[in-house]
Design a protein around this motif. Structure first.
Motif, short mmCIF file in Angstrom:
data_model
loop_
_atom_site.label_atom_id
_atom_site.label_comp_id
_atom_site.label_asym_id
_atom_site.label_seq_id
_atom_site.Cartn_x
_atom_site.Cartn_y
_atom_site.Cartn_z
N THR A 136 0.82 -1.20 0.00
CA THR A 136 0.00 0.00 0.00
C THR A 136 0.86 1.26 0.00
O THR A 136 0.51 2.27 -0.63
N MET A 137 2.01 1.21 0.68
CA MET A 137 2.85 2.41 0.76
C MET A 137 3.39 2.80 -0.62
O MET A 137 3.68 3.98 -0.84
N ASN A 138 3.51 1.86 -1.55
CA ASN A 138 3.91 2.22 -2.91
C ASN A 138 2.85 3.08 -3.58
O ASN A 138 3.14 4.11 -4.20
N SER A 139 1.59 2.66 -3.44
CA SER A 139 0.49 3.43 -4.02
C SER A 139 0.37 4.80 -3.36
O SER A 139 0.09 5.80 -4.02
N GLU A 140 0.56 4.86 -2.05
CA GLU A 140 0.50 6.13 -1.33
C GLU A 140 1.55 7.10 -1.85
O GLU A 140 1.27 8.28 -2.07
N ALA A 141 2.78 6.60 -2.03
CA ALA A 141 3.86 7.47 -2.50
C ALA A 141 3.59 7.99 -3.91
O ALA A 141 3.83 9.16 -4.22
N VAL A 172 22.97 11.20 2.81
CA VAL A 172 21.61 11.13 3.34
C VAL A 172 21.48 9.88 4.20
O VAL A 172 22.25 8.93 4.05
N MET A 173 20.49 9.88 5.08
CA MET A 173 20.19 8.71 5.90
C MET A 173 19.07 7.91 5.25
O MET A 173 18.08 8.48 4.77
N THR A 174 19.22 6.57 5.25
CA THR A 174 18.21 5.71 4.63
C THR A 174 17.94 4.49 5.50
O THR A 174 18.71 4.15 6.39
N ASN A 175 16.83 3.82 5.19
CA ASN A 175 16.57 2.52 5.79
C ASN A 175 17.35 1.45 5.00
O ASN A 175 18.05 1.78 4.03
N SER A 176 17.22 0.21 5.41
CA SER A 176 17.96 -0.87 4.73
C SER A 176 17.23 -2.18 4.96
O SER A 176 17.11 -2.63 6.11
N VAL A 182 17.12 3.15 -6.39
CA VAL A 182 17.78 3.15 -5.07
C VAL A 182 17.60 1.79 -4.41
O VAL A 182 16.59 1.11 -4.62
N GLN A 183 18.60 1.41 -3.61
CA GLN A 183 18.56 0.11 -2.97
C GLN A 183 17.72 0.12 -1.69
O GLN A 183 17.27 -0.92 -1.23
N TRP A 184 17.46 1.30 -1.14
CA TRP A 184 16.63 1.39 0.06
C TRP A 184 15.15 1.50 -0.32
O TRP A 184 14.78 1.36 -1.49
N HIS A 185 14.29 1.76 0.68
CA HIS A 185 12.84 1.81 0.45
C HIS A 185 12.30 3.22 0.71
O HIS A 185 11.81 3.52 1.81
N PRO A 186 12.32 4.09 -0.27
CA PRO A 186 11.85 5.47 -0.08
C PRO A 186 10.34 5.58 0.01
O PRO A 186 9.82 6.65 0.36
N GLU A 187 9.61 4.52 -0.31
CA GLU A 187 8.15 4.59 -0.24
C GLU A 187 7.66 4.69 1.22
O GLU A 187 6.53 5.11 1.46
N TRP A 188 8.51 4.30 2.16
CA TRP A 188 8.14 4.40 3.57
C TRP A 188 8.10 5.87 4.00
O TRP A 188 9.09 6.58 3.88
N ASP A 189 6.95 6.32 4.46
CA ASP A 189 6.76 7.70 4.93
C ASP A 189 7.22 8.72 3.88
O ASP A 189 7.83 9.73 4.21
#
Length: 259
Positions: A26-31, A175-179, A218-225
């Motif tokens: 769902t977070m993909n659609s939100e982004a 920048v700071m990212t998740n992983s 990108v290798q991280w998940h920018p769709e989060w928040d």
């Protein structure tokens, strides 16, 4: 007024270990909807149901999402091992040629995690099956326990190339990212520019050199928040701008039938 359409590459799942389904977070659609300002539509990524040609003519841009299955190593000339994990060969059959076609046409896409790896493989690159097993590398995998907030929490910095595409986009050298990934780039594909790395040298941000359109991954998940994160928001905003340019005819369109 109809928003530009972004096709979200879905993954195959079994619900309750028996009911086949195509799904997307769902977070993909939100982004896509709330930050990129486009209409998100989930693609059942299986060549039995659709073709790359149909997708190119039906959508204005594509989001290559993350997913538990990995790109099959046969796609980059290596043998399958237990370390490679699960696969989704139907998605491979759609996503890899779709990336190559978008690069040629200038049609925008944004790659995330597995999508990042798909962009590299589509351009002739290879992958390590397990980053954490390499000497000097950190564990980039999602924490096994905790809340979603804890699993998607910021984990490490990404150092960006001075003056590069991502540096200009984010306005910062790091920048700071998740992983949340296990695999990663081994050898970059033809025209793949590694524009950001983790402190252990793992590639984290790439684009396709001299491509006429938006090819960031990108290798991280920018769709989060994505609406609030200072890194995710400009990335999805830039992607949405590229999709709108394609939709209204100002983007690269030389290979479109309507050109």
């Amino acid at each position: 007024m109809t928003r530009p359409k972004v096709g979200i590459i879905g993954n195959s799942y079994l619900i309750n270990d028996e009911y086949p389904a195509h799904a997307g977070g769902t977070m993909n659609s939100e982004a896509v909807a709330e930050v990129a300002g486009c209409m998100p539509l989930l693609i059942p990524s299986d060549p039995r149901f659709l073709s790359v040609e149909e997708l190119l003519e039906s959508f204005d841009g594509f989001l290559l999402t993350g997913g538990r299955p990995n790109v099959h190593p046969n796609e980059y000339g290596e043998a399958e091992t237990d370390a490679h994990g699960a696969f989704d060969r139907a998605r491979d059959a759609i996503a890899l040629p779709l990336v190559r076609a978008c690069v040629e046409r200038g049609q925008p896409f944004l790659g995330i995690c597995r999508g990042f790896q798909e962009v590299n493989v589509a351009m002739g690159g290879t992958l390590y099956p397990e980053i954490r097993d390499l000497p000097g590398r950190m564990n980039h995998r999602m924490p096994p326990d905790g809340t979603l907030e804890e699993k998607f929490a910021m984990r490490h910095i990404v150092e960006l190339t001075e003056g590069g595409v991502f540096h200009r986009l984010f306005g910062a050298a790091e920048v700071m990212t998740n992983s949340l990934h296990g695999q990663g780039i081994k050898a970059p594909g033809s025209r793949i520019v590694i524009d950001g790395t983790a402190p252990d040298g793992t590639p984290e941000a790439i684009y396709v050199k001299d491509a006429p359109g938006f090819t960031l991954a990108v290798q991280w998940h920018p769709e989060w928040d994505a609406a609030n994160d200072p890194v995710s928001r400009p990335l999805f905003t830039a992607f949405g701008d590229a999709v709108r340019d394609w939709a209204d005819g100002t983007g690269a369109r030389s290979h479109r039938k309507s050109a």
